[in-house]
Design an enzyme around this catalytic site. Structure first.
Site, PDB file in Angstrom:
ATOM      1  N   CYS A  69      42.891  13.942  44.324  1.00  0.00           N
ATOM      2  CA  CYS A  69      43.224  14.977  43.350  1.00  0.00           C
ATOM      3  C   CYS A  69      44.596  15.584  43.640  1.00  0.00           C
ATOM      4  O   CYS A  69      45.004  15.707  44.792  1.00  0.00           O
ATOM      5  CB  CYS A  69      42.175  16.086  43.387  1.00  0.00           C
ATOM      6  SG  CYS A  69      40.495  15.523  43.029  1.00  0.00           S
ATOM      7  N   CYS A 105      38.751  18.570  39.445  1.00  0.00           N
ATOM      8  CA  CYS A 105      38.750  17.462  40.403  1.00  0.00           C
ATOM      9  C   CYS A 105      37.361  16.876  40.567  1.00  0.00           C
ATOM     10  O   CYS A 105      37.169  15.654  40.549  1.00  0.00           O
ATOM     11  CB  CYS A 105      39.279  17.950  41.746  1.00  0.00           C
ATOM     12  SG  CYS A 105      39.183  16.721  43.055  1.00  0.00           S
ATOM     13  N   CYS A 169      41.878  47.764  33.990  1.00  0.00           N
ATOM     14  CA  CYS A 169      42.460  47.460  35.301  1.00  0.00           C
ATOM     15  C   CYS A 169      43.522  48.484  35.690  1.00  0.00           C
ATOM     16  O   CYS A 169      43.553  48.984  36.818  1.00  0.00           O
ATOM     17  CB  CYS A 169      43.081  46.071  35.291  1.00  0.00           C
ATOM     18  SG  CYS A 169      41.969  44.739  34.804  1.00  0.00           S
ATOM     19  N   CYS A 172      42.709  52.169  37.218  1.00  0.00           N
ATOM     20  CA  CYS A 172      42.526  52.322  38.664  1.00  0.00           C
ATOM     21  C   CYS A 172      43.768  51.907  39.446  1.00  0.00           C
ATOM     22  O   CYS A 172      44.170  52.583  40.391  1.00  0.00           O
ATOM     23  CB  CYS A 172      41.341  51.477  39.143  1.00  0.00           C
ATOM     24  SG  CYS A 172      39.753  51.924  38.411  1.00  0.00           S
ATOM     25  N   HIS A 173      44.366  50.771  39.050  1.00  0.00           N
ATOM     26  CA  HIS A 173      45.381  50.147  39.894  1.00  0.00           C
ATOM     27  C   HIS A 173      46.826  50.469  39.524  1.00  0.00           C
ATOM     28  O   HIS A 173      47.749  49.894  40.091  1.00  0.00           O
ATOM     29  CB  HIS A 173      45.155  48.635  39.912  1.00  0.00           C
ATOM     30  CG  HIS A 173      43.825  48.263  40.483  1.00  0.00           C
ATOM     31  ND1 HIS A 173      43.492  48.483  41.801  1.00  0.00           N
ATOM     32  CD2 HIS A 173      42.726  47.701  39.909  1.00  0.00           C
ATOM     33  CE1 HIS A 173      42.261  48.071  42.028  1.00  0.00           C
ATOM     34  NE2 HIS A 173      41.771  47.608  40.895  1.00  0.00           N
ATOM     35  N   ARG A 215      36.272  38.459  42.414  1.00  0.00           N
ATOM     36  CA  ARG A 215      36.794  39.813  42.524  1.00  0.00           C
ATOM     37  C   ARG A 215      37.046  40.415  41.150  1.00  0.00           C
ATOM     38  O   ARG A 215      36.716  41.574  40.889  1.00  0.00           O
ATOM     39  CB  ARG A 215      38.094  39.783  43.338  1.00  0.00           C
ATOM     40  CG  ARG A 215      38.849  41.088  43.456  1.00  0.00           C
ATOM     41  CD  ARG A 215      38.131  42.104  44.309  1.00  0.00           C
ATOM     42  NE  ARG A 215      37.266  42.975  43.523  1.00  0.00           N
ATOM     43  CZ  ARG A 215      36.539  43.949  44.008  1.00  0.00           C
ATOM     44  NH1 ARG A 215      36.545  44.192  45.293  1.00  0.00           N
ATOM     45  NH2 ARG A 215      35.798  44.699  43.224  1.00  0.00           N
ATOM     46  N   CYS A 219      35.208  43.633  39.316  1.00  0.00           N
ATOM     47  CA  CYS A 219      35.952  44.779  38.782  1.00  0.00           C
ATOM     48  C   CYS A 219      35.484  45.121  37.370  1.00  0.00           C
ATOM     49  O   CYS A 219      35.323  46.299  37.033  1.00  0.00           O
ATOM     50  CB  CYS A 219      37.448  44.489  38.782  1.00  0.00           C
ATOM     51  SG  CYS A 219      38.211  44.589  40.417  1.00  0.00           S
TER      52      CYS A 219
END
Length: 259
Positions: A69, A105, A169, A172-173, A215, A219
């Site tokens: 691959c 793959c 998003c 918070c960030h 992750r 969130c």
């Protein structure tokens, strides 16, 4: 115990709690990592990387291993490959991150039916391939129209406010960076925190192995928003947007060991 004594104990507990909240999460992760090494002699990340290496060299129904691959730098070339993802692949005509490329793959090259591919196997292989990019710098480019379009979608999704809580998003960030969520401050995912280099990782707080896909899904769950499907376009778009903003960051350790 007299009322005054209760007050003293309560004040002491509050002080200890405050001190605990000021602990640097990276330093605490190092401490937990060292404790685990002392007690078990090996880290969960090492075990998953070993599993991923075995799967990488396992032959599929087509008789081929993953060495056949191309992860962006040529067949079987893994050194630094994960640090350049997501990217557009000519053979599939789409942008793929590490998880999605592994799935491609296993199905297109190795011949596994898609329904037979276990998520745990994809994560293990992601840990193994990512380990080959430790020490490399993130280098994600927007060369193809498909990459530029997906980046624009990722930017839109990052700043969108949706769901029952009307947050997103960026709430918070960006807006609340540095303010606490529980015992940890919200990270500046577009700047100094370079959070792209934290994933894939082992989370010692809940004994889970996560890639960036996991992750991002978590969130969305935290903001009471329906979670995008694994390998879906919204996740790929957000990954490309975040990775591009972390260009130049050095991968200190992949897979990482985090709270």
């Amino acid at each position: 115990m007299r009322p005054k004594a209760w007050w003293v104990v309560g004040a002491a507990l509050l002080l200890l709690l405050g001190l605990a909240q000021e602990v640097d999460p990276r330093e605490e992760a190092k401490r937990q990592k060292e404790l685990l090494l002392q007690t078990a002699g090996i880290l969960p990340t090492e075990l998953v990387v070993q599993q991923g290496e075995e799967l990488f060299h396992r032959k599929g129904p087509s008789g081929k291993t993953m060495a056949e691959c191309d992860f962006g730098l040529g067949k079987g070339v893994l050194e630094g490959a994960a640090a350049r993802l997501p990217r557009y692949f000519l053979d599939t005509g789409r942008v793929e991150d590490l998880d999605h490329r592994i799935l491609t793959c296993m199905t297109k090259v190795q011949g596994f039916p898609k329904e037979a591919v276990k998520r745990s196997e994809v994560v293990a292989v992601a840990f193994y391939i990512a380990s080959k990019s430790t020490g490399h710098r993130i280098n994600v480019r927007l060369l193809f129209p498909q990459e530029k379009e997906l980046y624009a979608l990722g930017e839109k999704l990052f700043y969108a406010r949706t769901g029952a809580r009307d947050v997103g998003c960026a709430t918070c960030h960006v807006t609340y960076v540095g303010k606490r969520a529980g015992v940890l401050p919200y990270a500046d995912v577009l700047g100094k925190d370079q959070s792209w280099t934290h994933w894939p990782a082992y989370r010692y707080s809940n004994d889970q192995t996560w890639t960036m896909q996991d992750r991002i899904r978590a969130c969305y769950g935290n903001i009471a928003h329906p979670q995008p499907d694994l390998y879906s376009l919204p996740i790929l778009a957000l990954e490309l947007f975040l990775a591009y903003h972390n260009n130049g960051a050095v991968v200190e350790e992949w897979p990482a060991f985090v709270r």
